[in-house]
Design a protein around this motif. Structure first.
Motif, short mmCIF file in Angstrom:
data_model
loop_
_atom_site.label_atom_id
_atom_site.label_comp_id
_atom_site.label_asym_id
_atom_site.label_seq_id
_atom_site.Cartn_x
_atom_site.Cartn_y
_atom_site.Cartn_z
N THR A 1 -10.03 63.73 11.81
CA THR A 1 -11.48 63.49 12.11
C THR A 1 -12.50 64.26 11.34
O THR A 1 -13.54 63.52 11.18
CB THR A 1 -11.80 63.96 13.60
N ILE A 2 -12.35 65.49 10.90
CA ILE A 2 -13.18 66.41 10.28
C ILE A 2 -13.08 66.71 9.00
O ILE A 2 -13.73 67.14 8.21
CB ILE A 2 -13.60 67.59 10.98
N ASN A 3 -11.73 66.32 8.35
CA ASN A 3 -11.28 66.66 7.11
C ASN A 3 -12.27 66.35 6.08
O ASN A 3 -12.50 65.03 5.93
CB ASN A 3 -10.03 66.13 6.99
N PRO A 4 -13.07 66.89 5.27
CA PRO A 4 -13.80 66.35 4.11
C PRO A 4 -13.16 65.48 3.22
O PRO A 4 -13.89 64.62 2.75
CB PRO A 4 -14.24 67.80 3.33
N MET A 5 -11.79 65.57 3.16
CA MET A 5 -11.37 64.64 2.16
C MET A 5 -11.36 63.30 2.76
O MET A 5 -11.22 62.11 2.07
CB MET A 5 -9.76 65.01 2.04
N GLY B 1 -20.01 71.28 -0.04
CA GLY B 1 -19.06 70.18 0.44
C GLY B 1 -18.44 70.51 1.57
O GLY B 1 -17.92 69.61 2.49
N LEU B 2 -18.30 71.64 2.03
CA LEU B 2 -17.64 72.33 3.10
C LEU B 2 -18.56 72.51 4.25
O LEU B 2 -18.05 72.96 5.34
CB LEU B 2 -16.75 73.41 2.97
N GLU B 3 -19.77 72.38 3.97
CA GLU B 3 -20.73 72.93 5.04
C GLU B 3 -20.63 71.89 6.44
O GLU B 3 -20.64 72.74 7.44
CB GLU B 3 -22.28 72.57 4.62
N PRO B 4 -20.37 70.60 6.42
CA PRO B 4 -20.06 70.03 7.79
C PRO B 4 -18.94 70.77 8.56
O PRO B 4 -19.11 70.91 9.78
CB PRO B 4 -19.84 68.58 7.49
N LEU B 5 -17.98 70.99 7.56
CA LEU B 5 -16.63 71.59 8.48
C LEU B 5 -17.03 72.97 8.87
O LEU B 5 -16.90 73.47 9.96
CB LEU B 5 -15.48 71.99 7.22
N ARG B 6 -18.00 73.93 8.17
CA ARG B 6 -18.51 75.04 8.57
C ARG B 6 -19.06 75.03 9.89
O ARG B 6 -18.93 75.70 11.00
CB ARG B 6 -19.13 75.75 7.35
N ARG B 7 -19.86 74.14 9.93
CA ARG B 7 -20.97 73.89 11.10
C ARG B 7 -19.89 73.35 12.26
O ARG B 7 -20.22 73.77 13.36
CB ARG B 7 -22.00 72.66 10.96
N ALA C 1 -9.78 77.57 4.87
CA ALA C 1 -8.99 78.53 4.14
C ALA C 1 -8.16 77.72 3.24
O ALA C 1 -8.00 78.08 1.85
CB ALA C 1 -7.90 79.47 4.89
N ASP C 2 -7.65 76.51 3.57
CA ASP C 2 -6.88 75.66 2.90
C ASP C 2 -7.86 75.01 1.77
O ASP C 2 -7.34 74.69 0.45
CB ASP C 2 -6.31 74.26 3.64
N LEU C 3 -9.11 74.54 1.93
CA LEU C 3 -9.82 73.93 0.99
C LEU C 3 -10.66 74.78 0.16
O LEU C 3 -11.41 74.25 -0.70
CB LEU C 3 -10.88 72.97 1.72
N SER C 4 -10.68 76.04 0.68
CA SER C 4 -11.62 76.94 -0.34
C SER C 4 -11.48 76.74 -1.76
O SER C 4 -12.58 76.84 -2.62
CB SER C 4 -11.48 78.30 0.02
N ALA C 5 -10.39 76.79 -2.27
CA ALA C 5 -10.05 76.71 -3.63
C ALA C 5 -10.54 75.52 -4.51
O ALA C 5 -11.40 75.41 -5.44
CB ALA C 5 -8.73 76.98 -4.00
N ARG C 6 -10.31 74.33 -3.52
CA ARG C 6 -10.54 72.90 -4.05
C ARG C 6 -11.99 72.77 -4.18
O ARG C 6 -12.53 71.95 -4.96
CB ARG C 6 -9.85 72.07 -3.14
N TYR C 7 -12.88 73.44 -3.38
CA TYR C 7 -14.09 73.15 -3.37
C TYR C 7 -14.85 74.26 -3.86
O TYR C 7 -16.18 74.69 -3.40
CB TYR C 7 -14.58 72.96 -2.02
N ALA C 8 -14.26 75.29 -4.71
CA ALA C 8 -15.16 76.42 -5.17
C ALA C 8 -16.11 75.92 -5.93
O ALA C 8 -17.14 76.82 -5.95
CB ALA C 8 -14.02 77.00 -6.14
N ALA C 9 -16.10 75.13 -6.69
CA ALA C 9 -17.29 74.42 -7.57
C ALA C 9 -18.33 73.55 -6.68
O ALA C 9 -19.26 73.20 -7.11
CB ALA C 9 -16.86 73.56 -8.76
N ASP C 10 -18.09 73.35 -5.33
CA ASP C 10 -18.78 72.64 -4.52
C ASP C 10 -18.97 73.25 -3.06
O ASP C 10 -18.17 72.38 -2.30
CB ASP C 10 -18.49 71.20 -4.53
#
Length: 278
Positions: free
Chosen positions: A204-208, A264-270, A252-261
């Motif tokens: 449901t919330i996975n940025p991918m 892109g993780l902001e909706p998941l953080r919220r 934690a899983d996606l931090s490296a993949r989104y290091a340059a963006d």
């Protein structure tokens, strides 16, 4: 399409050096389909220490309990990698089945939920690590006398076998049955509700999920509804602490993949923070 795999890797698990192989998936491309005269096999080639021991421990426990997992045939080490050869599971991924027969989305979700509930009836092996949390502790009921924490004290603890990557690419179906469960590298001992929350977040919330088409997202929504029905009432009333934990794990899983963006993780953080405040 066939690909090259070092002859030494194949030899480490007693396969001829000219055995045809093809890339079969995995987040880092470590899964291969090996074609032998007796039929296909699955070969995993991953860096040593990248979860292979936990994967094998979990697969053996799940297989003994009757879940459809690959049979471990051989295990070896070569050049800093763990090599694992296992039987090839029949069927197709739930995602591929969904694309072929979108009208079965709800039923495919039910199958996923029913199989996950069956998994959670399996006690985790004694040597399987507990579910991690992100402030350095481990959620493992065996270390606390089997107690389950109240929600306001944080995520619940438990000692069931949990997969922690239960999503449409890791569940195989053949007709109206689950024919395989793959990718056990994240498996741990933990409370079933954490696995349920993790699956809910993945679907449901996975940025991918942004890579899916709008049509595919609609089918995924129906699949998720079916998964809730198949698993049962607990999947429809996940405690806030479990949602928060699932959000933290995904960050934690996606931090490296989104290091340059990082945005892109902001909706998941919220979303994760929302459960912290509830």
């Amino acid at each position: 399409m066939t690909h090259a795999l070092a002859p030494e890797v194949l030899a480490s698990v007693d396969l001829p050096p000219d055995t045809p192989v093809e890339l079969a998936g995995g987040a880092t491309g470590e899964m291969w389909k090996v074609r032998t005269p007796d039929g296909p096999l699955a070969l995993r080639c991953a860096p040593a220490g990248a979860g292979t021991t936990a994967l094998v421990t979990a697969m053996v426990a799940a297989g003994r309990a009757g879940l459809p997992v690959g049979e471990i045939l051989r295990r070896a080490q070569h050049g800093g990698s763990d090599i694992l050869l296992s039987s090839w599971l029949p069927g197709t991924t739930v995602l591929d089945a969904l694309r072929l027969e979108p009208g079965r989305a709800h039923r495919l979700g039910e199958l996923m939920g029913e199989a996950q509930r069956a998994l959670h009836e399996v006690p985790a092996p004694a040597d399987l690590a507990g579910v991690p949390v992100w402030h350095g502790q481990v959620l493992d009921a065996r270390a606390s006398g089997g107690a389950v924490r109240p929600d306001h004290l944080g995520p619940p603890v438990g000692s069931a076998l949990v997969h922690l990557d239960w999503h449409p690419l890791n569940i195989l179906v053949d007709g109206d049955k689950v024919s395989g469960v793959v990718d056990w590298v994240n498996a741990r001992a933990g409370h079933p509700l954490l696995d349920v929350a993790r699956t809910h977040a993945l679907m449901t919330i996975n940025p991918m999920l942004a890579m899916l088409t709008a049509r595919e997202r609609a089918f995924l929504d129906e699949l998720t509804q079916g998964w809730v029905v198949g698993y049962g009432p607990q999947a429809a009333s996940i405690p806030p602490a479990c949602h928060q934990w699932a959000g933290e794990m995904m960050l934690a899983d996606l931090s490296a993949r989104y290091a340059a963006d990082p945005e892109g993780l902001e909706p998941l953080r919220r979303w994760t923070t929302r459960w912290t405040l509830d």
